[in-house]
Write an enzyme that holds these catalytic residues in place. Structure first.
Site, PDB file in Angstrom:
ATOM      1  N   THR A   1      50.852   4.040 -17.798  1.00  0.00           N
ATOM      2  CA  THR A   1      52.278   4.079 -17.465  1.00  0.00           C
ATOM      3  C   THR A   1      53.083   4.555 -18.664  1.00  0.00           C
ATOM      4  O   THR A   1      52.739   4.285 -19.816  1.00  0.00           O
ATOM      5  CB  THR A   1      52.776   2.709 -16.998  1.00  0.00           C
ATOM      6  OG1 THR A   1      52.271   1.702 -17.879  1.00  0.00           O
ATOM      7  CG2 THR A   1      52.321   2.417 -15.605  1.00  0.00           C
TER       8      THR A   1
ATOM      9  N   SER B   1      49.403   0.355 -20.550  1.00  0.00           N
ATOM     10  CA  SER B   1      50.691   0.829 -21.043  1.00  0.00           C
ATOM     11  C   SER B   1      50.497   1.960 -22.032  1.00  0.00           C
ATOM     12  O   SER B   1      49.465   2.045 -22.709  1.00  0.00           O
ATOM     13  CB  SER B   1      51.446  -0.301 -21.751  1.00  0.00           C
ATOM     14  OG  SER B   1      50.872  -0.564 -23.027  1.00  0.00           O
ATOM     15  N   ASP B   2      51.493   2.846 -22.129  1.00  0.00           N
ATOM     16  CA  ASP B   2      51.513   3.724 -23.288  1.00  0.00           C
ATOM     17  C   ASP B   2      51.732   2.829 -24.507  1.00  0.00           C
ATOM     18  O   ASP B   2      52.204   1.695 -24.393  1.00  0.00           O
ATOM     19  CB  ASP B   2      52.618   4.776 -23.156  1.00  0.00           C
ATOM     20  CG  ASP B   2      52.327   6.030 -23.966  1.00  0.00           C
ATOM     21  OD1 ASP B   2      51.504   5.957 -24.914  1.00  0.00           O
ATOM     22  OD2 ASP B   2      52.904   7.085 -23.680  1.00  0.00           O
ATOM     23  N   TRP B   3      51.386   3.344 -25.669  1.00  0.00           N
ATOM     24  CA  TRP B   3      51.349   2.510 -26.872  1.00  0.00           C
ATOM     25  C   TRP B   3      52.755   2.034 -27.267  1.00  0.00           C
ATOM     26  O   TRP B   3      53.638   2.838 -27.534  1.00  0.00           O
ATOM     27  CB  TRP B   3      50.677   3.276 -28.002  1.00  0.00           C
ATOM     28  CG  TRP B   3      49.197   3.036 -28.098  1.00  0.00           C
ATOM     29  CD1 TRP B   3      48.494   2.767 -29.245  1.00  0.00           C
ATOM     30  CD2 TRP B   3      48.214   3.006 -27.051  1.00  0.00           C
ATOM     31  NE1 TRP B   3      47.147   2.563 -28.963  1.00  0.00           N
ATOM     32  CE2 TRP B   3      46.954   2.708 -27.627  1.00  0.00           C
ATOM     33  CE3 TRP B   3      48.273   3.178 -25.671  1.00  0.00           C
ATOM     34  CZ2 TRP B   3      45.788   2.588 -26.878  1.00  0.00           C
ATOM     35  CZ3 TRP B   3      47.098   3.075 -24.924  1.00  0.00           C
ATOM     36  CH2 TRP B   3      45.881   2.777 -25.533  1.00  0.00           C
TER      37      TRP B   3
ATOM     38  N   ALA C   1      54.792   0.548 -25.199  1.00  0.00           N
ATOM     39  CA  ALA C   1      55.733   0.730 -24.090  1.00  0.00           C
ATOM     40  C   ALA C   1      56.065  -0.576 -23.378  1.00  0.00           C
ATOM     41  O   ALA C   1      57.121  -0.690 -22.757  1.00  0.00           O
ATOM     42  CB  ALA C   1      55.179   1.731 -23.082  1.00  0.00           C
TER      43      ALA C   1
END
Length: 812
Positions: A201, A234-236, A238
């Protein structure tokens, strides 16, 4: 779950349920939180090993950002999409799975299937296309390839992560119809046709809800409607809130050890803010991923027999030459005439730019530049070289001529560890530190070694990063102070511009000692500990007119001039968008001057996404080379000499910024309206009646094709065509579906299918293409559902959106 569940799937599910039942709340919460930058914790009590993730998409970096463990570097995703070949994408994925297994990686953080909404998107080289169908089809091939090797994927960035400006916070306002028909479509195609084991995401917000908490798009659409049963990562950095993330369907919050999950999640359950059943759902998804990749005891991995080994450099070379798009070839300028003399011109011909900037960076064990490739391919004495014009008008990462290492010291100045440095960029995220070094003990990092100049004159050195630095060159300290960020950005040390700090006079061939020392600080409240800074460098800047004059003289004395023009990592990179589409420096002037001196001028464009080519009608040939990977020069030589034809077709429209219909990427008050609705890319160009430089789907080969007939049976289209040229070749047959009455709210036509065919001179070939049902559907915002639009459609078959050769009518 998409598809039919097999007996092996049932056995894995049983193992997952048994493991889940054996975990207490704290262990479950801990499993959903990264233990460091790239891994999840092992849980020995259930036989679960630590799951390892790594960035892609053109190579597998592994958990250490170092050249000590090199990676095969394939061409950019735009190049892969330009092949219009899902089978080749699958082979690329198979190679990357092989690389991942070699590096102990279980999940590849790729592919990127966001769309080229605007040509100004700075990270477009890492995505495939402006068209959702082409994007989804190439992406499905890639995912199938990676997962056939037993390695998971995380298709990203879900969703509408189509630009870099304010990417952490921007609220993209997108209509439901545009989401369904454009931005969600590639993800849906991949879920249906490749069954990915993971989704990532995005940072951004969509219609008021951040994507790491988007219950509707994740739980109702992705999992509910599409049946996705993989792991949502998650994106890092995020993930923003514990309750919002778990309720919104986020399974894993990365990176660790400080995230919104772990202890905060367990406490939220104990406080009654979250049900343990919600946690169980997320843990189940993580355990399923672990079972699939083979790190959960009692669960047989999905892949037990691995595909045959792939030759990485050879595949990189094949993809590159298959991706090159020949957009102009007047008078048969290409292939080069045998034994003719060639003047090769351009800084990028000597120092090739083979990949884009940002988190996708990998370090191959070799790079073949165009100069290397043509030197090897052409007869001795037939090739001359001139710099002509250097696109690097700003400082770049210290690289050519530098031999560096990183020395780590504690507060007392004692050396506590050393690490390799393939260039002047240090990027240690989380636990990615040299052996023996800890965050607690680390006080300074010194990047030190020697630099051997290629040219005599004033060399400029600079620093990219935040904090205290000391720069010393040849025994002289030029800077000893603190650099501060121009704006608040957690990745400013990686994506910001370097600041010039020294300009010593150096002599070609005479090594000097260089040292850049950085005082390391880890701010309070930042969950990810990062050591990141860059020693930057720029060679002496000769008079541009003088360099162009030298190039003109070389061109005048050759049969053919080959000019390589390029963007730089200050133009195309993760972390920022572009402000224009012009080539940096004096490269346009160079091309004009060379073309005036030699009418047989071939221009090779080394960029990951569109740039303006104002001289395109003044040169004999234009070859778009993308970021062509480690075998760039070898592949270029294959194509220029005619050993292979350029096989690419444009996955994205190329045109001027003035004419481009969709250009806004900068939010206002934190919001970016997608006011264009479903009209992006070629759809928008056609709606606005604007003519691009080169249309979607365009590309020439070294032979000619005659489209003889098209036959339609149901929704199956059969196209017969003949190679009417003088040599063997491959053609990409493209089908565009045009409703008889599109009205004002529907594109005039859209890509509905494609296929590649090959034939020898005079031979015929058939392409059989099945039109997907979705090509006849629109999203109805009144009923919130897909509507099959009955009526008459013209099936338009040809070589591009603008070159349609044969047609047929279908009534549905």
């Amino acid at each position: 779950m998409t598809g039919t569940r097999t007996q092996a799937d049932e056995a894995r599910e049983a193992a997952v349920e048994a493991a889940l039942a054996a975990l207490d709340l704290d262990a479950k919460a801990r499993l959903l939180s990264g233990q460091d930058t790239w891994t999840l914790p092992a849980l020995p009590e259930i036989g679960l090993k630590s799951l390892v993730m790594s960035d892609g998409p053109i190579g597998v970096r592994g958990v250490h950002w170092t050249a000590d463990d090199p990676s095969v570097a394939l061409p950019s995703p735009t190049a892969l999409a330009a092949t219009w070949d899902p089978d080749l994408a699958r082979r690329a994925g198979t190679l990357l799975a092989q690389e991942a297994l070699r590096k102990g990686v279980h999940v590849l953080l790729a592919p990127t299937v966001n769309l080229h909404r605007s040509p100004l998107g700075g990270r477009h080289f890492e995505a495939y296309s402006e068209d959702p169908y082409l994007t989804g089809t190439i992406g499905a091939g890639y995912v199938n390839g990676v997962q056939s090797g037993g390695v998971g994927t995380t298709v990203k960035h879900f969703v509408a992560n189509d630009a870099e400006t304010e990417r952490f916070t921007v609220n993209n306002l997108v209509s439901e119809r545009a989401l369904r028909e454009l931005y969600l479509a590639p993800f849906e195609i991949i879920v249906e046709n490749a069954h990915p084991w993971g989704i990532m995401t995005a940072y951004n917000t969509v219609n008021g809800t951040t994507m790491s908490e988007h219950r509707y798009l994740v739980n109702e659409v992705l999992r509910g409607e599409w049946g996705f049963d993989g792991c949502n990562v998650s994106d890092w950095m995020a993930a923003r809130s514990t309750v919002g993330a778990i309720e919104g369907g986020l399974d894993v919050a990365m990176p660790g050890p400080q995230t919104v999950y772990g202890e905060p999640l367990a406490q939220a359950v104990r406080d009654g803010k979250v049900t343990e059943a919600k946690v169980d759902d997320a843990v189940r998804n993580v355990l399923r991923l672990a079972a699939r990749v083979g790190i959960l005891d009692g669960a047989e991995p999905v892949v037990t027999e691995y595909p045959e080994s792939v030759d990485g450099p050879e595949l990189a070379r094949e993809i590159a030459r298959r991706s090159f798009v020949l957009v102009r070839n007047q008078g048969g300028a290409l292939p080069l005439r045998p034994n003719g003399t060639v003047a090769l011109i351009g800084a990028a011909a000597r120092d090739a730019r083979v990949l884009g900037g940002g988190s996708a960076t990998v370090f191959p064990d070799r790079i073949v530049s165009p100069l290397d490739g043509l030197t090897a391919a052409l007869p001795d004495g037939t090739l001359a070289y001139a710099v002509g014009a250097d696109p690097n008008t700003e400082l770049g990462i210290a690289d050519k001529g530098f031999e560096l290492r990183a020395v780590c010291r504690d507060a007392d100045g004692t050396v506590i560890g050393t690490g390799s440095a393939p260039n002047g960029h240090i990027q240690w995220m989380g636990g990615d530190l040299p052996e023996g070094v800890t965050h607690e003990a680390l006080r300074t990092v010194e990047l030190t070694g020697t630099f051997t100049p290629r040219d005599t004159g004033p060399h400029t050195f600079g620093i990219k990063g935040i904090g205290a630095f000391k720069l010393t060159i040849d025994g002289t300290a030029y800077y000893d102070d603190v650099q501060r960020p121009a704006k608040e950005d957690p990745f400013a040390a990686f994506f910001g511009a370097p600041v010039p700090r020294a300009q010593p006079e150096l002599t070609a061939g005479a090594p000097v000692e260089v040292s850049l020392t950085h005082v390391v600080e880890f701010p309070e409240g930042v969950p990810l500990r990062v050591v990141g800074f860059t020693l930057a460098h720029q060679e002496p800047q000769r008079d541009p007119d003088e360099l162009i004059a030298e190039a003109v003289e070389a061109a005048r004395n050759a049969d053919t001039a080959v000019v390589v023009v390029a963007t730089t990592d200050r133009v195309e990179s993760e972390g920022f968008d572009r402000t224009d589409l012009t080539l940096p420096g004096r490269q346009d002037d160079l091309v004009r001057a060379v073309a005036a001196a030699n009418p047989d001028t071939v221009v090779v464009v080394n960029s990951g996404s569109p740039v303006e080519l104002p001289w395109r009608e003044d040169v004999a040939a234009v070859l778009l080379g993308w970021f062509p990977g480690q075998e760039a020069g070898a592949a270029l030589a294959d194509v220029l000499t005619g050993a292979h034809e350029p096989g690419g077709r444009l996955p994205t429209t190329w045109g001027s910024l003035t004419d481009a219909p969709v250009t806004r990427v900068v939010p206002s008050a934190g919001e970016l309206p997608y006011d264009e609705g479903v009209f992006i890319g070629y759809r928008a160009w056609e709606k606005e009646g604007r003519v691009p430089s080169y249309p979607f789907g365009h590309g020439l080969g070294y032979t000619e094709w005659t489209y003889e007939s098209v036959k339609v049976e149901g929704t199956t289209v059969t196209v017969r065509l003949r190679n009417s040229g003088e040599r063997a070749g491959r053609e990409v047959v493209q089908i565009y579906l045009a409703p008889a009455e599109p009205g004002t709210d529907r594109p005039a036509r859209g890509l509905a299918g494609f296929a590649g065919v090959a034939a020898g001179p005079g031979e015929t070939a058939e392409a059989v293409i099945e039109l997907p049902r979705r090509a006849f559907e629109m999203w109805d915002e009144q009923t919130n559902s897909w509507t099959f639009v009955k009526g008459s459609y013209e099936i338009q078959v040809g070589r591009s959106i603008a070159d349609r050769r044969v047609t047929a009518t279908i009534n549905v």
